[in-house]
Structures are given as C-alpha cells and as structure tokens.
Design a protein around this motif. Structure first.
Motif, PDB file in Angstrom:
ATOM      1  N   GLU A  64       0.844  -1.189   0.000  1.00  0.00           N
ATOM      2  CA  GLU A  64       0.000   0.000   0.000  1.00  0.00           C
ATOM      3  C   GLU A  64       0.879   1.239   0.000  1.00  0.00           C
ATOM      4  OE1 GLU A  64      -3.934  -0.896   2.468  1.00  0.00           O
ATOM      5  OE2 GLU A  64      -2.136  -1.447   3.607  1.00  0.00           O
ATOM      6  N   THR A  65       0.464   2.243  -0.737  1.00  0.00           N
ATOM      7  CA  THR A  65       1.204   3.499  -0.779  1.00  0.00           C
ATOM      8  C   THR A  65       0.601   4.485   0.213  1.00  0.00           C
ATOM      9  OG1 THR A  65      -0.209   4.307  -2.569  1.00  0.00           O
ATOM     10  CG2 THR A  65       1.805   3.152  -3.199  1.00  0.00           C
ATOM     11  N   GLY A  66       1.314   5.566   0.433  1.00  0.00           N
ATOM     12  CA  GLY A  66       0.828   6.570   1.365  1.00  0.00           C
ATOM     13  C   GLY A  66       1.261   6.284   2.785  1.00  0.00           C
ATOM     14  N   ALA A 100      -3.615   4.077   6.250  1.00  0.00           N
ATOM     15  CA  ALA A 100      -4.607   3.132   5.737  1.00  0.00           C
ATOM     16  C   ALA A 100      -5.398   2.613   6.925  1.00  0.00           C
ATOM     17  CB  ALA A 100      -3.932   1.986   4.990  1.00  0.00           C
ATOM     18  N   THR A 101      -6.539   1.980   6.652  1.00  0.00           N
ATOM     19  CA  THR A 101      -7.362   1.459   7.732  1.00  0.00           C
ATOM     20  C   THR A 101      -7.687  -0.011   7.504  1.00  0.00           C
ATOM     21  OG1 THR A 101      -9.416   2.155   6.640  1.00  0.00           O
ATOM     22  CG2 THR A 101      -8.426   3.687   8.230  1.00  0.00           C
ATOM     23  N   THR A 109     -10.712  -2.769   1.207  1.00  0.00           N
ATOM     24  CA  THR A 109     -10.518  -2.827  -0.242  1.00  0.00           C
ATOM     25  C   THR A 109     -10.529  -4.284  -0.688  1.00  0.00           C
ATOM     26  OG1 THR A 109      -8.103  -3.007  -0.100  1.00  0.00           O
ATOM     27  CG2 THR A 109      -9.037  -0.772  -0.146  1.00  0.00           C
ATOM     28  N   GLU A 110     -10.695  -4.501  -1.982  1.00  0.00           N
ATOM     29  CA  GLU A 110     -10.659  -5.855  -2.507  1.00  0.00           C
ATOM     30  C   GLU A 110      -9.267  -6.451  -2.348  1.00  0.00           C
ATOM     31  OE1 GLU A 110     -11.587  -9.448  -3.817  1.00  0.00           O
ATOM     32  OE2 GLU A 110     -12.996  -7.855  -3.301  1.00  0.00           O
ATOM     33  N   PRO A 121     -17.979  -7.802   3.636  1.00  0.00           N
ATOM     34  CA  PRO A 121     -17.786  -6.445   3.098  1.00  0.00           C
ATOM     35  C   PRO A 121     -17.891  -5.398   4.200  1.00  0.00           C
ATOM     36  CG  PRO A 121     -19.352  -7.688   1.757  1.00  0.00           C
ATOM     37  CD  PRO A 121     -19.109  -8.504   2.990  1.00  0.00           C
ATOM     38  N   LEU A 122     -17.030  -4.418   4.153  1.00  0.00           N
ATOM     39  CA  LEU A 122     -17.067  -3.333   5.124  1.00  0.00           C
ATOM     40  C   LEU A 122     -18.063  -2.285   4.636  1.00  0.00           C
ATOM     41  CD1 LEU A 122     -16.001  -1.928   7.677  1.00  0.00           C
ATOM     42  CD2 LEU A 122     -14.207  -0.906   6.251  1.00  0.00           C
ATOM     43  N   GLU A 123     -19.283  -2.376   5.136  1.00  0.00           N
ATOM     44  CA  GLU A 123     -20.296  -1.376   4.780  1.00  0.00           C
ATOM     45  C   GLU A 123     -20.069  -0.090   5.566  1.00  0.00           C
ATOM     46  OE1 GLU A 123     -22.264  -1.833   2.368  1.00  0.00           O
ATOM     47  OE2 GLU A 123     -22.025  -4.006   2.056  1.00  0.00           O
ATOM     48  N   ALA A 124     -19.738  -0.248   6.830  1.00  0.00           N
ATOM     49  CA  ALA A 124     -19.495   0.916   7.689  1.00  0.00           C
ATOM     50  C   ALA A 124     -18.888   0.454   8.997  1.00  0.00           C
ATOM     51  CB  ALA A 124     -20.793   1.680   7.956  1.00  0.00           C
TER      52      ALA A 124
END
Length: 241
Positions: free
Chosen positions: A53-55, A58-59, A158-159, A188-191
C-alpha cells in the motif's frame, strides 16, 4: 460520557461477568486444584504474499471477540496510529452496545485500526490478529463470550485487503499449526461505527479488572514475546472521541 442509568446497567452486567470469571479460580483454591490456564497464542509465519500500500495512512477493521482486548493489542503495535473499538456488520440504528449484545443486529464487536503502511503492513496486522489478538478457530465465540457479535471476522476496506486475507487464511490452514480449521469470515465493510466512549482504551484504563487480567493482558504479553520488534511499550490511545 454515558448516562448514569446506562453506566449502572453496564456495571451490573460486567459485575456479574466478573463474578462468573472469578468463581473457577476461587474454587480451584478451595479444592487445591490449578485454575484453567489462559489459552496460548499460536506462533505463525507471516503471509507468503503481503499487500503493498502506498501513502502514510490506511485502515483495517477486525473482529475477534470482545473489542477491549483486540483494541488493546493493536494499540501496542508500532505503526498503528489509532485503534478504535466499535461495531461493524449491521446498521447505524443498531450500532450500540445494548443492541449489539442481543446478537440479532448483524454487528460484531470490531476494531478499526489506522496504520502507516510504511511502518507496518496489512499482512503484519493479519499475523498479529491471527496469532495473538484472538483464536480464529472458535465459531461465534471467544472464550467466555458467546454469540455472533463475538465472531471472528475481517471487514476489508478494499478488494486487495480481502484477497490478502483469503490467501493468508488458506496458507495458515495448510500449516496445521492451529488445533482446528480457521472459521474467520470475510465480510464487506459497509461501515464502522465507533463504540461508546466508556469502551475506548478500556484495557489500559482498567488493567486490574479480572476479565482484563485473565483474558486480555496475556495477549499483550504474547505480543511482546512473539513480535518484539513490532511491540511498542506505550499504547497509542483514543482518548476522547
């Protein structure tokens, strides 16, 4: 801060739980028998293929039993900049401790981990999650906590995170290091909904609670032992949301 009524209700339930947890230890003393030992962590290899991952931020969201211990573990990992206890898997309307505790909301007690990928990778977090933070072979429970709200679940942001997690689960199952198959689900992370303030930093603020002593402090010790280079002595705390 919670209302006095909510605080009283919370304290009452936890007091009952504490009493139930202490009882086996007291009986063991009376009968001169050793109490059941804390479940040992499993030393596992890192992911064969990690996520790049860049940056600098991230979470990741993980569920693995009571969020007190999971949050406490990740707060001691270098590169983690924030770890918040909360709820994932259900709707905003039911994202409360009272409703999630019913086991009917779809929510799992979860922890949102914010991290710097240049310091700690998603694969590193997965390794800590599977080896130290919880037992991934327990279906819909962790230790004394039972119900789908305590399930072992990864909520990928993310996928790419989902693919990394699926590959790692397959890798770990092939090693045979765990006593049974990994039952961790990937949803899936909905929220993600932060939990009430009194749940945040609970392990650090309540180190003498029997529940914390019996079930969570051994996780911190295991993190320090198995991941000495990744361990940070001072946890990164949430403070006030």
């Amino acid at each position: 801060m919670p209302s006095s009524a909510l605080s009283t209700s919370f304290a009452g339930r936890r007091s009952l739980l504490v009493a139930l947890l202490i009882l086996p230890a007291l009986l063991s003393v009376l009968w001169n028998q050793p109490a059941a030992a804390q479940e040992a962590p499993v030393e596992i290899p890192p992911p064969a293929v990690d996520l790049v991952e860049t940056g600098t931020s991230a979470t990741a969201v993980f569920a693995g039993g009571c969020f007190w211990g999971v949050q406490g573990v990740f707060q001691h990992v270098k590169g983690v900049t924030r770890a918040v206890s909360g709820y994932s898997g259900g709707s905003a309307e039911t994202a409360t401790y009272e409703q999630t505790g019913s086991g009917t909301t779809g929510h799992a007690e979860s922890v949102e981990v914010t991290y710097d990928p240049s310091v700690v990778t998603y694969g590193d977090l997965l390794q800590v999650y599977f080896s130290v933070a919880h037992n991934p072979t327990q279906l819909n429970y962790q230790g004394p906590d039972h119900g789908t709200q305590y399930r072992s679940t990864i909520f990928p942001a993310t996928e790419e995170q989902a693919e990394t997690a699926r590959a790692y689960i397959a890798q770990l199952d092939e090693t045979g290091l765990f006593e049974g198959p990994i039952v961790t689900t990937i949803e899936p992370l909905e929220a993600f909904y932060p939990a009430e303030q009194y749940h945040q930093d609970f392990l650090t603020l309540n180190p003498t609670w029997p529940y914390i002593v019996f079930h969570d402090l051994p996780k911190i010790a295991a993190l320090k032992q198995l991941f000495p280079d990744a361990y940070r002595e001072e946890p990164v705390l949430v403070g006030t949301l």
